[in-house]
Design an enzyme around this catalytic site. Structure first.
Site, PDB file in Angstrom:
ATOM      1  N   HIS A 203     111.570  38.875  23.465  1.00  0.00           N
ATOM      2  CA  HIS A 203     112.594  39.536  22.657  1.00  0.00           C
ATOM      3  C   HIS A 203     113.159  38.494  21.689  1.00  0.00           C
ATOM      4  O   HIS A 203     113.294  37.323  22.069  1.00  0.00           O
ATOM      5  CB  HIS A 203     113.778  39.998  23.528  1.00  0.00           C
ATOM      6  CG  HIS A 203     113.666  41.384  24.101  1.00  0.00           C
ATOM      7  ND1 HIS A 203     114.213  41.708  25.319  1.00  0.00           N
ATOM      8  CD2 HIS A 203     113.129  42.542  23.610  1.00  0.00           C
ATOM      9  CE1 HIS A 203     114.004  42.995  25.561  1.00  0.00           C
ATOM     10  NE2 HIS A 203     113.351  43.525  24.552  1.00  0.00           N
TER      11      HIS A 203
ATOM     12  N   ARG B 177     111.915  51.488  31.992  1.00  0.00           N
ATOM     13  CA  ARG B 177     113.267  51.382  31.442  1.00  0.00           C
ATOM     14  C   ARG B 177     113.659  52.575  30.562  1.00  0.00           C
ATOM     15  O   ARG B 177     114.814  52.631  30.087  1.00  0.00           O
ATOM     16  CB  ARG B 177     113.417  50.073  30.644  1.00  0.00           C
ATOM     17  CG  ARG B 177     113.190  48.826  31.475  1.00  0.00           C
ATOM     18  CD  ARG B 177     113.679  47.569  30.760  1.00  0.00           C
ATOM     19  NE  ARG B 177     115.139  47.564  30.590  1.00  0.00           N
ATOM     20  CZ  ARG B 177     115.804  46.665  29.870  1.00  0.00           C
ATOM     21  NH1 ARG B 177     115.164  45.715  29.250  1.00  0.00           N
ATOM     22  NH2 ARG B 177     117.125  46.723  29.769  1.00  0.00           N
TER      23      ARG B 177
ATOM     24  N   CYS C 127     121.431  38.996  26.927  1.00  0.00           N
ATOM     25  CA  CYS C 127     120.815  40.226  27.443  1.00  0.00           C
ATOM     26  C   CYS C 127     121.821  41.100  28.165  1.00  0.00           C
ATOM     27  O   CYS C 127     121.691  42.327  28.173  1.00  0.00           O
ATOM     28  CB  CYS C 127     119.683  39.904  28.406  1.00  0.00           C
ATOM     29  SG  CYS C 127     118.342  38.984  27.677  1.00  0.00           S
TER      30      CYS C 127
ATOM     31  N   ASP D 140     116.899  47.289  35.708  1.00  0.00           N
ATOM     32  CA  ASP D 140     117.072  46.409  34.544  1.00  0.00           C
ATOM     33  C   ASP D 140     118.280  46.791  33.688  1.00  0.00           C
ATOM     34  O   ASP D 140     118.497  46.218  32.621  1.00  0.00           O
ATOM     35  CB  ASP D 140     115.814  46.458  33.657  1.00  0.00           C
ATOM     36  CG  ASP D 140     114.806  45.352  33.993  1.00  0.00           C
ATOM     37  OD1 ASP D 140     115.220  44.326  34.575  1.00  0.00           O
ATOM     38  OD2 ASP D 140     113.623  45.527  33.669  1.00  0.00           O
TER      39      ASP D 140
END
Ligand code: ARG
Length: 260
Positions: free
Chosen positions: A157, A82, A253, A57
């Site tokens: 998010h 993550r 992102c 990610d």
């Protein structure tokens, strides 16, 4: 930005991620390079972070830190998968001359949940960032932090539901249904002239956009946002990041902004 050389969807930490769906890595890389090259063509400087194989990610570089006035608030990830990304970002900042670096106590996923306008730092909570990270950010940046409650897991998010269009004029666009009724009222009060996104554009992750105050780079499929953006004097630039959508992210992102 961090190239998706090791991008894959092997776990699922948001509703967009389906490990059963194959990912085309060469296509992901090509789409990502298009975005990077577009920034450069527009005159922006793009720094690249070295991707790590065990961190699929990592391409979502926005989550690694938040930088305001050259001050770096590090990240602390909500999910174990993550966690190690945070140190990779801190290492980059320390190696590149940033001296005001704060390692956070509370969970925050960088610009995933923090958005910077001229007057405020908007801060999402509900899925990832701890509400306690909001006070930590306010203390470190010395700017008022406005907490906003996210209520729909698809918009996990803040940067999936709201984008800053002009950080000199407090201009934003957002998708109201992603927020609690009280947070919607706060947004209406702070940004009465905001561009309000409709459901199909939000579902195309159209709010996951980056604006330099004139050009707005956004997911190509969010066609309903093009005209309203033009009417406000912005130039929408649609980007195809279909492969990265499989991880639950798009333009914003993939982009962490280094605010000097
Ligand atoms: N798969 C990543 C996650 O769920 C996507 C992160 C998207 N980044 C963002 N800034 N919204 O954590």
């Amino acid at each position: 930005m961090c190239p998706p050389a090791h991008f894959k969807v092997t776990y699922s930490i948001n509703p967009w991620m389906d490990p059963a769906k194959p990912v085309d890595v060469p296509l992901a890389v090509a789409q990502w390079e298009d975005l990077r090259d577009r920034y450069r063509a527009l005159g922006h400087t793009v720094e690249e972070l070295t991707p790590r194989r065990e961190l699929p990610d990592m391409v979502y570089a926005a989550n690694g830190a938040t930088v305001v006035d050259g001050r770096v608030l590090g990240a602390r990830f909500a999910h174990r998968e993550r966690e190690a990304e945070a140190a990779a970002h801190l290492e980059w900042f320390r190696a590149h001359g940033f001296t005001e670096v704060h390692e956070p106590v509370h969970i925050n996923e960088g610009e995933g949940d923090f958005a910077v306008t001229s007057s405020y730092v908007l801060a999402g909570r509900g899925f990832r960032a701890s509400p306690l990270s909001h006070g930590e950010a306010q203390e470190f940046f010395g700017r008022p932090v406005i907490g906003l409650d996210l209520i729909d897991p698809r918009y996990y998010h803040l940067d999936t539901a709201l984008a800053v269009l002009d950080d000199a004029a407090d201009e934003v666009m957002y998708y109201p249904a992603a927020f609690s009724p009280g947070s919607r009222a706060v947004l209406r009060r702070l940004f009465p002239d905001a561009l309000i996104a409709e459901e199909p554009d939000a579902e195309a992750l159209g709010l996951n956009a980056v604006s330099d105050g004139r050009h707005v780079l956004l997911p190509q499929a969010a066609v309903g946002l093009y005209e309203p953006l033009r009417a406000r004097g912005f130039e929408p630039i649609g980007m195809d990041l279909s492969e990265l959508l499989k991880g639950g992210g798009s333009v914003k992102c993939c982009t962490q902004e280094l605010r000097a």
